[in-house]
Scaffold this motif. Sequence first.
Motif, PDB file in Angstrom:
ATOM      1  N   LYS A 100       0.878  -1.161   0.000  1.00 46.42           N
ATOM      2  CA  LYS A 100       0.000   0.000   0.000  1.00 46.42           C
ATOM      3  C   LYS A 100       0.928   1.228   0.000  1.00 46.42           C
ATOM      4  CE  LYS A 100      -1.952  -1.083   3.952  1.00 46.42           C
ATOM      5  NZ  LYS A 100      -1.050  -2.166   4.286  1.00 46.42           N
ATOM      6  N   PRO A 101       0.394   2.409  -0.249  1.00 43.76           N
ATOM      7  CA  PRO A 101       1.285   3.585  -0.245  1.00 43.76           C
ATOM      8  C   PRO A 101       2.053   3.750   1.058  1.00 43.76           C
ATOM      9  CG  PRO A 101      -0.780   4.154  -1.308  1.00 43.76           C
ATOM     10  CD  PRO A 101      -0.961   2.762  -0.773  1.00 43.76           C
ATOM     11  N   CYS A 102       1.403   3.537   2.213  1.00 43.62           N
ATOM     12  CA  CYS A 102       2.140   3.754   3.478  1.00 43.62           C
ATOM     13  C   CYS A 102       3.230   2.695   3.654  1.00 43.62           C
ATOM     14  CB  CYS A 102       1.197   3.791   4.680  1.00 43.62           C
ATOM     15  SG  CYS A 102       0.198   2.322   4.911  1.00 43.62           S
ATOM     16  N   CYS A 128      -4.904   2.795  -2.599  1.00 44.02           N
ATOM     17  CA  CYS A 128      -5.541   2.535  -1.299  1.00 44.02           C
ATOM     18  C   CYS A 128      -6.240   3.792  -0.808  1.00 44.02           C
ATOM     19  CB  CYS A 128      -4.467   2.106  -0.288  1.00 44.02           C
ATOM     20  SG  CYS A 128      -5.127   1.715   1.330  1.00 44.02           S
ATOM     21  N   THR A 129      -7.488   3.643  -0.417  1.00 50.78           N
ATOM     22  CA  THR A 129      -8.187   4.761   0.232  1.00 50.78           C
ATOM     23  C   THR A 129      -8.590   4.372   1.648  1.00 50.78           C
ATOM     24  OG1 THR A 129     -10.118   4.030  -1.000  1.00 50.78           O
ATOM     25  CG2 THR A 129      -9.076   6.071  -1.733  1.00 50.78           C
ATOM     26  N   GLY A 130      -8.025   3.278   2.146  1.00 51.07           N
ATOM     27  CA  GLY A 130      -8.261   2.975   3.548  1.00 51.07           C
ATOM     28  C   GLY A 130      -8.377   1.500   3.844  1.00 51.07           C
ATOM     29  N   THR A 131      -8.007   1.168   5.063  1.00 50.20           N
ATOM     30  CA  THR A 131      -8.217  -0.179   5.590  1.00 50.20           C
ATOM     31  C   THR A 131      -9.028  -0.039   6.877  1.00 50.20           C
ATOM     32  OG1 THR A 131      -6.026   0.020   6.602  1.00 50.20           O
ATOM     33  CG2 THR A 131      -6.174  -1.276   4.604  1.00 50.20           C
ATOM     34  N   ARG A 187      -9.614   3.022   9.489  1.00 50.52           N
ATOM     35  CA  ARG A 187      -8.735   3.369  10.607  1.00 50.52           C
ATOM     36  C   ARG A 187      -8.537   4.890  10.610  1.00 50.52           C
ATOM     37  NH1 ARG A 187      -4.007   1.166   8.458  1.00 50.52           N
ATOM     38  NH2 ARG A 187      -2.856   1.022  10.395  1.00 50.52           N
ATOM     39  N   ASN A 189      -5.987   6.840  10.935  1.00 51.05           N
ATOM     40  CA  ASN A 189      -4.904   7.369  10.094  1.00 51.05           C
ATOM     41  C   ASN A 189      -5.276   7.327   8.614  1.00 51.05           C
ATOM     42  OD1 ASN A 189      -4.628   4.477  10.640  1.00 51.05           O
ATOM     43  ND2 ASN A 189      -2.989   4.583   9.154  1.00 51.05           N
ATOM     44  N   CYS A 190      -6.050   6.308   8.225  1.00 53.52           N
ATOM     45  CA  CYS A 190      -6.436   6.186   6.813  1.00 53.52           C
ATOM     46  C   CYS A 190      -7.350   7.334   6.391  1.00 53.52           C
ATOM     47  CB  CYS A 190      -7.145   4.856   6.567  1.00 53.52           C
ATOM     48  SG  CYS A 190      -6.065   3.440   6.788  1.00 53.52           S
ATOM     49  N   CYS A 193      -5.208  10.109   5.327  1.00 52.31           N
ATOM     50  CA  CYS A 193      -4.131   9.772   4.381  1.00 52.31           C
ATOM     51  C   CYS A 193      -4.377  10.402   3.008  1.00 52.31           C
ATOM     52  CB  CYS A 193      -4.022   8.251   4.255  1.00 52.31           C
ATOM     53  SG  CYS A 193      -2.807   7.725   3.042  1.00 52.31           S
ATOM     54  N   THR A 195      -2.219   9.914   0.422  1.00 58.10           N
ATOM     55  CA  THR A 195      -1.480   9.184  -0.615  1.00 58.10           C
ATOM     56  C   THR A 195      -2.275   7.951  -1.013  1.00 58.10           C
ATOM     57  OG1 THR A 195       0.477   9.856   0.601  1.00 58.10           O
ATOM     58  CG2 THR A 195       0.816   8.401  -1.262  1.00 58.10           C
ATOM     59  N   ASN A 344       2.464   8.080   8.666  1.00 58.09           N
ATOM     60  CA  ASN A 344       1.036   8.009   8.995  1.00 58.09           C
ATOM     61  C   ASN A 344       0.460   6.608   8.740  1.00 58.09           C
ATOM     62  OD1 ASN A 344      -1.580   9.085   9.738  1.00 58.09           O
ATOM     63  ND2 ASN A 344      -2.077   9.229   7.562  1.00 58.09           N
TER      64      ASN A 344
HETATM   65  S1  SF4 Z   1      -2.507   4.990   5.679  1.00 53.72           S
HETATM   66 FE1  SF4 Z   1      -4.375   3.810   5.283  1.00 53.72          FE
HETATM   67  S2  SF4 Z   1      -5.236   4.772   3.422  1.00 53.72           S
HETATM   68 FE2  SF4 Z   1      -3.100   5.412   3.545  1.00 53.72          FE
HETATM   69  S3  SF4 Z   1      -2.006   3.906   2.320  1.00 53.72           S
HETATM   70 FE3  SF4 Z   1      -1.926   3.200   4.453  1.00 53.72          FE
HETATM   71  S4  SF4 Z   1      -3.647   1.792   4.653  1.00 53.72           S
HETATM   72 FE4  SF4 Z   1      -4.002   3.009   2.795  1.00 53.72          FE
END
Ligand code: SF4
Length: 404
Positions: A100-102, A128-131, A187, A189-190, A193, A195, A344
């Motif tokens: 994922k980006p993070c 990714c727009t979130g987990t 979550r 932080n997501c 986010c 990115t 993040n």
């Molecule tokens: S912080 Fe959350 S939304 Fe951003 S890349 Fe990581 S998992 Fe995806």
Amino acid sequence: MKGDVYIASSTDKEVLEKAECGGVVTSLLKFALESKRADAVLAVKARDGNRYDGTPVLISQPDKVIETAGTLHCTSPNIARYVKEYTDGASDLKIAVVVKPCDAKAIIELAKRTQVKMDNLILIGLNCTGTLPSVKAKKMMKEVFGIDPTDVVAEDIDDDRLVITLADGTQKEKTLMELEEQEYGRRENCRRCETNIPTMADIACGKWGTSDKGTTFVEACTEKGANFIDAAISAGCISIRQPNPEAVQLRRKKDDAAIQSAKQWQERDFSSLKQMSSDERFEYWFGQFERCIKCYGCRDACPICYCKDCNLEADRGLVPPGEVPPDIMFPMVRITHVMDSCVNCGQCQDVCAMELPLSRLIFMLNRDLYDIFKYEPGVDIGQLPPLRTVTEQELSLSGVDVAF
Ligand code: SF4
Ligand code: SF4
Ligand code: SF4
């Protein structure tokens, strides 16, 4: 070449049947092993079919890669930390890693600290727009959607909605806003986010910009990624066509909308803290830190924390041993060691036994530092973290107040 974009799909019948969005990621991973460009593939698999229990798996046999097909949203394994354990020291294992980006950003920060060797990695990124937090997601399925969590066979975050698919093919959906106002959904932080497209990885894959479910929009983000895609196309693993301008524009529009939403969440999460006076902010955060039970979870989970000989250990003399809550130096050391490079990822907050809003604080400080140094963690491997290079003169000239 770097920057090339494609609409792609797998040419493998089995992959097409099991994977999502045309199975491009699964086919690229298989190709990495078959072509011996990687010794192993690191991806996430639902443990015993439980999609709330996604486990990183290291695979060296191409026919096993299919077990990782499909996207899991209700899990957030610590991929960067895992990579570090398998590539540090003398190891020369070549790994294709799904990120994922993070994850990608944390791996790049580790590379700057010589903890991983980028030459050994090929990063295959997923939009990714979130987990969602696993335990809460199960509760949400029962209490908000009124379903048995084990009936879910897929989740998707599409624009501002969470769409779930059940085993019988029916779909249910709710807006993220509706869920998040009830403390469910992504979550914390997501939500913040910005990115969404992993352009810092070698290859970025996602559905934005595609009009049918059997394809993936693919971008070659580095020369390494471009060469890899070219080789996969030549080997017949994926078929491609060029996206039209509307597809490129649609992808950009979706990204822009997600970035706007993240900025609104940042405003919401940070504004009340920023409106406090310095004294009030200290009081708030010290009140939080007084609840710390010194379990070391945040330190051990943070992908940016890498010192083998940590100042926070009892025998280092910095933090008095045996005290709970720990001396204020405990959180202060943690914060100052990572705030310039925090990506993040939320791993610290996820593991905190006392549910302290750690990533909210550290990422907020990171954004303050961004205002001074314009340093975006995990993006440019050639740019070192500012607290490693800053001079006193630069700090005094900045005029920006970095405070709790
Ligand atoms: S912080 Fe959350 S939304 Fe951003 S890349 Fe990581 S998992 Fe995806
Ligand atoms: S401080 Fe927390 S959010 Fe930031 S990189 Fe470390 S674990 Fe991730
Ligand atoms: S994870 Fe939470 S409780 Fe554990 S040491 Fe870190 S701040 Fe303290």
